[in-house]
Design a protein around this motif. Structure first.
Motif, PDB file in Angstrom:
ATOM      1  N   MET A  99      52.992  57.430  69.886  1.00 30.66           N
ATOM      2  CA  MET A  99      52.972  58.289  71.077  1.00 30.66           C
ATOM      3  C   MET A  99      51.680  58.159  71.872  1.00 30.66           C
ATOM      4  N   ASN A 100      50.672  57.572  71.280  1.00 30.11           N
ATOM      5  CA  ASN A 100      49.407  57.265  71.966  1.00 30.11           C
ATOM      6  C   ASN A 100      48.767  58.504  72.598  1.00 30.11           C
ATOM      7  N   ILE A 101      48.430  59.464  71.750  1.00 28.35           N
ATOM      8  CA  ILE A 101      47.761  60.687  72.209  1.00 28.35           C
ATOM      9  C   ILE A 101      46.275  60.405  72.395  1.00 28.35           C
ATOM     10  N   GLU A 102      45.788  60.662  73.583  1.00 31.17           N
ATOM     11  CA  GLU A 102      44.405  60.337  73.933  1.00 31.17           C
ATOM     12  C   GLU A 102      43.450  61.521  73.841  1.00 31.17           C
ATOM     13  N   ARG A 103      43.957  62.709  74.138  1.00 34.94           N
ATOM     14  CA  ARG A 103      43.050  63.852  74.252  1.00 34.94           C
ATOM     15  C   ARG A 103      43.789  65.147  73.961  1.00 34.94           C
ATOM     16  N   VAL A 104      43.064  66.117  73.400  1.00 32.88           N
ATOM     17  CA  VAL A 104      43.597  67.457  73.166  1.00 32.88           C
ATOM     18  C   VAL A 104      42.623  68.456  73.779  1.00 32.88           C
ATOM     19  N   ASP A 106      45.415  87.746  72.800  1.00 34.08           N
ATOM     20  CA  ASP A 106      44.307  86.821  72.575  1.00 34.08           C
ATOM     21  C   ASP A 106      44.905  85.562  71.972  1.00 34.08           C
ATOM     22  N   LEU A 107      44.901  84.441  72.703  1.00 37.47           N
ATOM     23  CA  LEU A 107      45.633  83.260  72.255  1.00 37.47           C
ATOM     24  C   LEU A 107      44.886  81.980  72.573  1.00 37.47           C
ATOM     25  N   VAL A 108      45.359  80.905  71.945  1.00 37.55           N
ATOM     26  CA  VAL A 108      44.861  79.562  72.244  1.00 37.55           C
ATOM     27  C   VAL A 108      45.988  78.757  72.878  1.00 37.55           C
ATOM     28  N   LEU A 109      45.751  78.274  74.078  1.00 36.03           N
ATOM     29  CA  LEU A 109      46.677  77.367  74.759  1.00 36.03           C
ATOM     30  C   LEU A 109      46.257  75.945  74.430  1.00 36.03           C
ATOM     31  N   VAL A 110      47.190  75.160  73.894  1.00 28.14           N
ATOM     32  CA  VAL A 110      46.903  73.792  73.464  1.00 28.14           C
ATOM     33  C   VAL A 110      47.564  72.812  74.432  1.00 28.14           C
ATOM     34  N   SER A 111      46.787  71.844  74.924  1.00 25.72           N
ATOM     35  CA  SER A 111      47.311  70.792  75.798  1.00 25.72           C
ATOM     36  C   SER A 111      47.054  69.440  75.134  1.00 25.72           C
ATOM     37  N   VAL A 112      48.105  68.632  75.036  1.00 23.49           N
ATOM     38  CA  VAL A 112      48.011  67.307  74.426  1.00 23.49           C
ATOM     39  C   VAL A 112      48.303  66.266  75.496  1.00 23.49           C
ATOM     40  N   TYR A 113      47.355  65.350  75.706  1.00 24.72           N
ATOM     41  CA  TYR A 113      47.445  64.360  76.781  1.00 24.72           C
ATOM     42  C   TYR A 113      47.724  62.970  76.207  1.00 24.72           C
ATOM     43  N   SER A 114      48.645  62.263  76.841  1.00 24.38           N
ATOM     44  CA  SER A 114      48.946  60.890  76.423  1.00 24.38           C
ATOM     45  C   SER A 114      48.399  59.899  77.445  1.00 24.38           C
ATOM     46  N   SER A 115      48.377  58.645  77.082  1.00 23.58           N
ATOM     47  CA  SER A 115      47.822  57.614  77.959  1.00 23.58           C
ATOM     48  C   SER A 115      48.681  57.377  79.196  1.00 23.58           C
ATOM     49  N   ASP A 116      49.950  57.831  79.175  1.00 23.76           N
ATOM     50  CA  ASP A 116      50.825  57.644  80.335  1.00 23.76           C
ATOM     51  C   ASP A 116      50.727  58.803  81.330  1.00 23.76           C
ATOM     52  N   GLY A 117      49.766  59.716  81.102  1.00 22.88           N
ATOM     53  CA  GLY A 117      49.529  60.795  82.051  1.00 22.88           C
ATOM     54  C   GLY A 117      50.340  62.054  81.832  1.00 22.88           C
ATOM     55  N   LYS A 118      51.170  62.067  80.804  1.00 21.09           N
ATOM     56  CA  LYS A 118      51.972  63.259  80.532  1.00 21.09           C
ATOM     57  C   LYS A 118      51.196  64.230  79.638  1.00 21.09           C
ATOM     58  N   GLY A 132      51.402  73.762  73.902  1.00 21.82           N
ATOM     59  CA  GLY A 132      51.736  74.651  72.799  1.00 21.82           C
ATOM     60  C   GLY A 132      50.883  75.894  72.890  1.00 21.82           C
ATOM     61  N   GLU A 133      51.194  76.886  72.058  1.00 27.21           N
ATOM     62  CA  GLU A 133      50.509  78.170  72.134  1.00 27.21           C
ATOM     63  C   GLU A 133      50.382  78.769  70.738  1.00 27.21           C
ATOM     64  N   SER A 134      49.231  79.318  70.421  1.00 28.09           N
ATOM     65  CA  SER A 134      49.062  79.987  69.132  1.00 28.09           C
ATOM     66  C   SER A 134      49.710  81.363  69.177  1.00 28.09           C
ATOM     67  N   THR A 135      50.264  81.791  68.040  1.00 23.79           N
ATOM     68  CA  THR A 135      50.893  83.109  67.983  1.00 23.79           C
ATOM     69  C   THR A 135      50.110  84.074  67.100  1.00 23.79           C
ATOM     70  N   SER A 136      48.906  83.691  66.711  1.00 23.57           N
ATOM     71  CA  SER A 136      48.065  84.586  65.914  1.00 23.57           C
ATOM     72  C   SER A 136      47.572  85.742  66.775  1.00 23.57           C
ATOM     73  N   MET A 137      47.053  86.752  66.097  1.00 23.76           N
ATOM     74  CA  MET A 137      46.443  87.881  66.792  1.00 23.76           C
ATOM     75  C   MET A 137      44.922  87.809  66.628  1.00 23.76           C
TER      76      MET A 137
END
Length: 378
Positions: free
Chosen positions: A1-6, A30-42, A46-51
């Motif tokens: 999947m060639n993940i370049e950056r988080v 209070d949450l963490v928004l997660v973004s995963v970037y691939s080399s094709d620009g997509k 995801g989102e944390s569900t902890s408190m």
């Protein structure tokens, strides 16, 4: 999947109104928004569900951030993966920390489906075009206030009304709801582990109200006493906090600890494990539903996708965005398409776009991690 950056972003989003369960009252998410970037620009989200506090389970927003930064992101960026299912195997050697795992794995699932140009629901094997949804109502200061809220949600057409209960706020609220709205209202109680077997007499009183289920009445890590309790009750027991994996589900079913299972994506470690639990329960004729953890539109989109699988036969807690938020972080906002129903998005991935202006408004902290920096640190 060639993940370049988080990228991680910590957000504080105020609730429209505070919400109380047996473990406490909350005024913001209070949450963490997660973004995963691939080399094709997509980009996958995801989102944390902890408190912010370890009241629901042992994880907090701080521990999620720490686990992502120190262990999970480095593992992901230095691995070669071709599908999201491999992420679950990649993270398997790390004990628990399921909400941290689920946040990152969910972003990878979204990215994968965007690369394949399919919806997340289709990627998971879902077939439904729309899903029934319910609503969760917290512990109110008075029964009269509770009845007002119940009436409003009935008018909005929600397919299931979940009432948070605790010792001293249980039999009377259910009696008054049935007295005022009748027995046709699909009603359940959620105890969040507030009782013990010493409360058997009280729990048996709830049988008279024809509830869909009593959710997690006993200890958060128990399946033995729940089996004893289920033999004493006519009302089905639903397990929530006790189920962290497909193995937990298998043991609970074999012991007779429950007749229903609530699958929360964060609690069980991600969409892959959620699907495994779904498949097991389907084979064992145990209905499942998707519980909520006050998610933004990102997490709600993941919940909608998993609920599109066939054995999610009980309405879940994935209500519309305006149930909790004055402003969501996705567009369009998650909204009912008809009373008590949400559409399953057909666009690529989660099917919603991120509202960057809203994210900036609620942003507390952010940090980015790349293959280059991970390799240099490692």
């Amino acid at each position: 999947m060639n993940i370049e950056r988080v990228e991680l972003k910590r957000l504080h989003i105020p609730f429209k109104a505070s919400f109380e369960a047996s473990f406490g009252r909350m005024s913001k998410r209070d949450l963490v928004l997660v973004s995963v970037y691939s080399s094709d620009g997509k980009v996958g989200y995801g989102e944390s569900t902890s408190m912010a506090f370890p009241w629901y389970n042992e994880e907090t927003t701080d521990t999620v951030w720490y686990m992502l930064e120190q262990f999970l992101i480095p593992k992901l960026l230095t691995a070669e993966i071709t599908s999201p299912e491999e992420v679950a195997e990649l993270f398997a050697p790390i004990r628990r920390n399921n909400m941290a795992k689920a946040a990152l794995e969910g972003a990878v699932w979204d990215l994968y489906c965007k690369q394949k140009n399919i919806s997340l629901a289709k990627g998971l094997g879902g077939e439904k075009e729309k899903i029934d949804v319910g609503v969760s109502i917290g512990i109110e200061p008075t029964v009269d206030l509770l009845l007002e809220k119940v009436e409003g949600f009935i008018q909005e057409g929600y397919k299931k009304i979940k009432i948070k209960v605790k010792p001293g706020f249980d039999v009377e609220p259910m009696r008054e709801i049935r007295k005022q709205f009748g027995y046709d209202v699909p009603l359940m109680a959620d105890a969040n582990s507030a009782y013990t077997l010493h409360d058997l007499a009280t729990l048996k009183e709830l049988d008279q109200f024809n509830l869909i289920m009593i959710e997690q009445p006993l200890a958060h890590d128990d399946i033995i006493d729940h089996a004893k309790l289920q033999k004493e009750l006519q009302t089905p027991i639903c397990l929530d906090e006790s189920i962290h994996s497909v193995e937990d589900a298998r043991k609970a079913i074999e012991l007779g600890s429950c007749k229903i299972i609530n699958i929360k994506v964060g609690r069980v470690g991600g969409l892959t494990e959620s699907k495994r639990i779904h498949d097991l329960c389907k084979a064992k004729n145990i209905p499942v539903w998707c519980g909520g953890m006050f998610e933004t539109g990102v997490g709600r989109a993941h919940n909608i996708a998993i609920t599109s699988l066939s054995n999610f036969t009980i309405p879940g807690d994935t209500s519309a965005s305006n149930r909790y938020w004055i402003e969501d972080i996705v567009e369009p906002e998650v909204a009912l398409i008809e009373p008590g129903m949400l559409a399953v998005p057909t666009g690529a991935g989660i099917g919603y776009e991120i509202k960057e202006d809203s994210v900036k408004k609620f942003l507390v902290h952010q940090k980015s991690y790349s293959k280059k920096t991970t390799e240099s640190v490692g």
